[in-house]
Scaffold this motif. Structure first.
Motif, short mmCIF file in Angstrom:
data_model
loop_
_atom_site.label_atom_id
_atom_site.label_comp_id
_atom_site.label_asym_id
_atom_site.label_seq_id
_atom_site.Cartn_x
_atom_site.Cartn_y
_atom_site.Cartn_z
N VAL A 152 -36.75 69.43 51.02
CA VAL A 152 -37.74 68.97 50.05
C VAL A 152 -37.07 68.63 48.72
O VAL A 152 -36.20 69.36 48.24
CB VAL A 152 -38.83 70.05 49.80
CG1 VAL A 152 -39.86 69.57 48.78
CG2 VAL A 152 -39.51 70.44 51.10
N TYR A 153 -37.50 67.50 48.15
CA TYR A 153 -37.15 67.09 46.79
C TYR A 153 -38.47 67.00 46.05
O TYR A 153 -39.40 66.33 46.52
CB TYR A 153 -36.49 65.72 46.79
CG TYR A 153 -35.15 65.67 47.48
CD1 TYR A 153 -33.98 65.70 46.74
CD2 TYR A 153 -35.05 65.59 48.86
CE1 TYR A 153 -32.74 65.65 47.36
CE2 TYR A 153 -33.82 65.55 49.49
CZ TYR A 153 -32.67 65.57 48.74
OH TYR A 153 -31.46 65.53 49.37
N ALA A 154 -38.58 67.66 44.88
CA ALA A 154 -39.85 67.67 44.16
C ALA A 154 -39.62 67.59 42.65
O ALA A 154 -38.69 68.21 42.13
CB ALA A 154 -40.64 68.93 44.49
N CYS B 272 -47.03 66.43 40.75
CA CYS B 272 -45.85 66.70 41.56
C CYS B 272 -45.60 65.50 42.45
O CYS B 272 -46.52 65.00 43.10
CB CYS B 272 -46.05 67.96 42.42
SG CYS B 272 -44.67 68.28 43.55
N ARG B 273 -44.38 65.03 42.44
CA ARG B 273 -43.94 63.98 43.37
C ARG B 273 -42.93 64.63 44.30
O ARG B 273 -41.96 65.23 43.84
CB ARG B 273 -43.34 62.81 42.63
CG ARG B 273 -44.36 62.07 41.78
CD ARG B 273 -43.75 60.85 41.18
NE ARG B 273 -43.26 60.01 42.27
CZ ARG B 273 -43.46 58.70 42.35
NH1 ARG B 273 -44.12 58.08 41.42
NH2 ARG B 273 -42.97 58.01 43.35
N GLU B 274 -43.17 64.49 45.59
CA GLU B 274 -42.39 65.23 46.57
C GLU B 274 -42.02 64.33 47.74
O GLU B 274 -42.85 63.57 48.22
CB GLU B 274 -43.27 66.39 47.03
CG GLU B 274 -42.66 67.39 47.91
CD GLU B 274 -43.66 68.51 48.21
OE1 GLU B 274 -43.59 69.55 47.53
OE2 GLU B 274 -44.51 68.33 49.08
N GLN C 167 -50.86 65.18 43.35
CA GLN C 167 -49.62 65.38 44.11
C GLN C 167 -49.40 64.19 45.00
O GLN C 167 -50.31 63.73 45.68
CB GLN C 167 -49.70 66.65 44.95
CG GLN C 167 -48.46 66.86 45.80
CD GLN C 167 -48.38 68.25 46.38
OE1 GLN C 167 -48.61 69.22 45.69
NE2 GLN C 167 -48.03 68.33 47.65
N ALA D 246 -45.44 69.00 55.70
CA ALA D 246 -45.47 68.89 54.25
C ALA D 246 -46.75 68.21 53.73
O ALA D 246 -47.15 68.44 52.60
CB ALA D 246 -44.25 68.13 53.75
N TYR E 287 -43.84 79.14 43.09
CA TYR E 287 -43.38 79.06 44.48
C TYR E 287 -43.61 80.36 45.23
O TYR E 287 -44.02 80.34 46.38
CB TYR E 287 -41.90 78.64 44.54
CG TYR E 287 -41.75 77.15 44.72
CD1 TYR E 287 -41.49 76.60 45.97
CD2 TYR E 287 -41.93 76.28 43.65
CE1 TYR E 287 -41.37 75.23 46.15
CE2 TYR E 287 -41.83 74.91 43.82
CZ TYR E 287 -41.55 74.39 45.07
OH TYR E 287 -41.47 73.04 45.25
N THR F 59 -47.00 63.35 48.11
CA THR F 59 -46.05 63.87 49.09
C THR F 59 -45.80 62.80 50.14
O THR F 59 -46.74 62.37 50.81
CB THR F 59 -46.59 65.15 49.77
OG1 THR F 59 -46.82 66.14 48.76
CG2 THR F 59 -45.59 65.69 50.78
N ARG G 15 -34.57 70.80 44.59
CA ARG G 15 -34.15 70.41 45.93
C ARG G 15 -33.91 71.70 46.69
O ARG G 15 -33.22 72.60 46.21
CB ARG G 15 -32.87 69.58 45.91
CG ARG G 15 -32.41 69.15 47.31
CD ARG G 15 -31.19 68.26 47.25
NE ARG G 15 -29.99 68.97 46.84
CZ ARG G 15 -29.09 69.49 47.67
NH1 ARG G 15 -29.24 69.39 48.98
NH2 ARG G 15 -28.02 70.11 47.20
N SER H 138 -40.13 64.81 51.59
CA SER H 138 -39.68 65.83 52.54
C SER H 138 -39.12 65.18 53.80
O SER H 138 -39.49 64.06 54.14
CB SER H 138 -40.84 66.77 52.90
OG SER H 138 -41.81 66.06 53.65
#
Length: 131
Positions: free
Chosen positions: A99-101, A114-116, A36, A129, A14, A38, A82, A118
């Motif tokens: 954001v939740y990832a 990655c599953r995100e 990913q 996002a 990050y 998003t 989160r 926003s």
């Protein structure tokens, strides 16, 4: 990786990738077959790199004060986060995004997926996002 290693890895990722927008370090953290999702849009590694490059063009700063939630599953090699990200854009507008990832790591210690989801709190950062 153990829990502490996973936490350190996600915090470093990050800092380097999202906060510093250091696109040169993408290959250090993400697998070649990275996927990913998003807000239900799916990106491969090349599309993800293009997304980050576009963010660099639009965003002045991104700030995450802290992760509100961080759950680490050592057996699954996954990390759930989160958090809110404060965005200052180069055009002078700003806002926050929630954001939740969920990140899944491969056996090499790189992010495989990655599953995100926003949600922008402010209209000025709507759609950022998955820009």
């Amino acid at each position: 990786m153990n829990k502490q290693t996973l936490q350190t890895r996600i915090e470093d990722l990050y800092q380097d990738i999202l906060i510093n927008l250091d696109t040169e370090k993408i290959d250090d953290y993400f697998a070649d077959d990275y996927i990913q999702e998003t807000d239900h849009d799916t990106l491969n590694i090349m599309e993800f790199k293009a997304h980050l490059q576009k963010l660099k063009e639009v965003v002045k700063t991104l700030i995450i004060e802290k992760f509100k939630d961080i759950l680490i599953d050592e057996q699954q090699q996954s990390v759930f986060l989160r958090y809110d990200v404060a965005v200052a854009k180069k055009d002078g507008s700003n806002g926050k995004i929630e954001v939740y990832a969920i990140f899944k790591f491969n056996e090499s210690g790189k992010v495989a997926s990655c599953r995100e989801l926003s949600k922008a709190y402010h209209q000025d950062v709507q759609g950022l996002a998955n820009i």
